[in-house]
Design a protein around this motif. Sequence first.
Motif, short mmCIF file in Angstrom:
data_model
loop_
_atom_site.label_atom_id
_atom_site.label_comp_id
_atom_site.label_asym_id
_atom_site.label_seq_id
_atom_site.Cartn_x
_atom_site.Cartn_y
_atom_site.Cartn_z
N ASP A 134 0.81 -1.26 -0.07
CA ASP A 134 0.06 0.00 0.01
C ASP A 134 0.95 1.25 -0.13
N ALA A 135 1.75 1.21 0.70
CA ALA A 135 2.93 2.35 0.82
C ALA A 135 3.57 2.76 -0.56
N ILE A 136 3.98 1.67 -1.33
CA ILE A 136 4.60 1.73 -2.53
C ILE A 136 3.42 2.37 -3.59
N ALA A 137 2.30 1.76 -3.55
CA ALA A 137 1.37 2.34 -4.44
C ALA A 137 0.86 3.87 -3.99
N MET A 138 0.94 4.37 -2.52
CA MET A 138 0.87 5.48 -2.43
C MET A 138 2.01 6.18 -2.60
N LEU A 139 3.15 5.92 -2.65
CA LEU A 139 4.30 6.74 -3.09
C LEU A 139 4.25 6.80 -4.53
N ARG A 140 3.91 5.82 -5.26
CA ARG A 140 3.98 6.13 -6.80
C ARG A 140 2.85 7.23 -7.17
N ARG A 141 1.62 6.97 -6.48
CA ARG A 141 0.51 8.13 -7.00
C ARG A 141 0.94 9.32 -6.64
N HIS A 142 1.67 9.52 -5.24
CA HIS A 142 2.23 10.68 -4.74
C HIS A 142 3.04 11.45 -5.61
N ILE A 143 4.16 10.64 -6.25
CA ILE A 143 4.97 11.16 -7.08
C ILE A 143 4.40 11.60 -8.56
N HIS A 184 13.09 11.86 -7.42
CA HIS A 184 11.88 10.89 -7.66
C HIS A 184 12.73 9.53 -8.65
N GLY A 185 13.39 10.19 -9.74
CA GLY A 185 13.98 9.12 -10.49
C GLY A 185 14.88 8.16 -9.74
N LYS A 186 15.36 8.31 -8.78
CA LYS A 186 16.37 7.44 -7.92
C LYS A 186 15.28 6.54 -7.09
N MET A 187 14.04 7.14 -6.91
CA MET A 187 13.45 6.03 -5.72
C MET A 187 12.42 5.28 -6.80
N TRP A 188 12.20 5.56 -7.89
CA TRP A 188 11.11 4.68 -8.80
C TRP A 188 11.77 3.29 -8.74
N PRO A 189 13.09 3.12 -9.21
CA PRO A 189 13.76 1.85 -9.57
C PRO A 189 13.74 1.07 -8.13
N VAL A 190 13.73 1.81 -6.98
CA VAL A 190 13.80 1.02 -5.59
C VAL A 190 12.40 0.47 -5.35
N LEU A 191 11.25 1.18 -5.62
CA LEU A 191 10.04 0.85 -5.51
C LEU A 191 9.72 -0.58 -6.47
N ASP A 192 10.42 -0.71 -7.56
CA ASP A 192 10.37 -1.62 -8.38
C ASP A 192 11.10 -3.03 -8.03
N LEU A 209 11.51 -3.27 -4.55
CA LEU A 209 10.88 -3.77 -3.33
C LEU A 209 9.85 -4.89 -3.85
N GLU A 210 8.88 -4.35 -4.61
CA GLU A 210 8.06 -5.13 -5.32
C GLU A 210 8.70 -6.58 -5.67
N ARG A 211 9.78 -6.54 -6.24
CA ARG A 211 10.00 -7.81 -6.88
C ARG A 211 10.78 -8.81 -5.63
N LEU A 212 11.51 -8.10 -4.71
CA LEU A 212 11.97 -8.84 -3.40
C LEU A 212 10.76 -9.29 -2.59
N ALA A 249 14.32 -10.40 3.97
CA ALA A 249 15.57 -9.85 4.68
C ALA A 249 16.04 -8.49 3.82
N ALA A 250 16.19 -8.77 2.65
CA ALA A 250 16.61 -7.90 1.50
C ALA A 250 15.66 -6.78 1.44
N THR A 251 14.29 -7.27 1.49
CA THR A 251 13.42 -5.97 1.56
C THR A 251 13.25 -5.22 2.69
N ALA A 252 13.15 -5.59 3.98
CA ALA A 252 13.46 -4.70 5.07
C ALA A 252 14.67 -3.91 4.72
N GLU A 253 15.96 -4.54 4.60
CA GLU A 253 17.01 -3.61 4.28
C GLU A 253 16.74 -2.32 3.30
N LEU A 254 16.17 -2.74 2.28
CA LEU A 254 15.96 -1.72 1.44
C LEU A 254 14.79 -0.65 1.57
N CYS A 255 13.88 -1.35 2.51
CA CYS A 255 12.86 -0.48 3.05
C CYS A 255 13.60 0.55 4.15
#
Length: 156
Positions: free
Chosen positions: A39-48, A75-83, A85-88, A95-101
Amino acid sequence: MSVGGVLEREHRIIDVGITIFAGAEPEEVTASQRMALLDAIAMLRRHIYLEEEYLFPPLRAAGLLGPVMVMLLEHGKMWPVLDELERLLGDGDFAATAELCRNLLEQLAAHNLKEERILYPQAEDLLTAGDLDELNELLASAEMPSGWACSGVAVD
C-alpha cells in the motif's frame, strides 16, 4: 486542508507503511506487514505522479526550476527502488526487502524535508486560490494512469 498539508500527510502515511515492514523480523513477516508495504509503495507512486503532473508544472512556471529539478532527480532514483521492493517482496526475500525499506526511509527523510520546507510553502504563496482549489481536488481524486513512470525513469 492546504495542498502542502495534504501532501505532508501522505508523506507520513507512506513512511508508516514502509516502517512497518522495515522493522519486521524476516522470518516472522505477516500478511498485514506485506500489505502495508504494498500500500505504501502504491501510495508513493501516486504521490510522485501527482507532484510531477500537477504540482511541479506551475512551480516551474513560477521560476522554481532548480528545486523542482532536484525533486525530479530524486523521484527518478526512488522509482527503481520501488520496483525492486515489489520484486523482492514477491520473491519472499524479506531480509533484503527490510534492508531496502530502511534505505528508502533515509532517502525519503531527506527528500520530504526539502519538499515540505521549500516547495509546498512556495505552492501556497505562488499559486492562485483557484489553482490551489483545483490541485486539492486532484489530490483527492486523481488516479495514476497505468504504465506511468516518473520523468527521471526511462520507460520501455
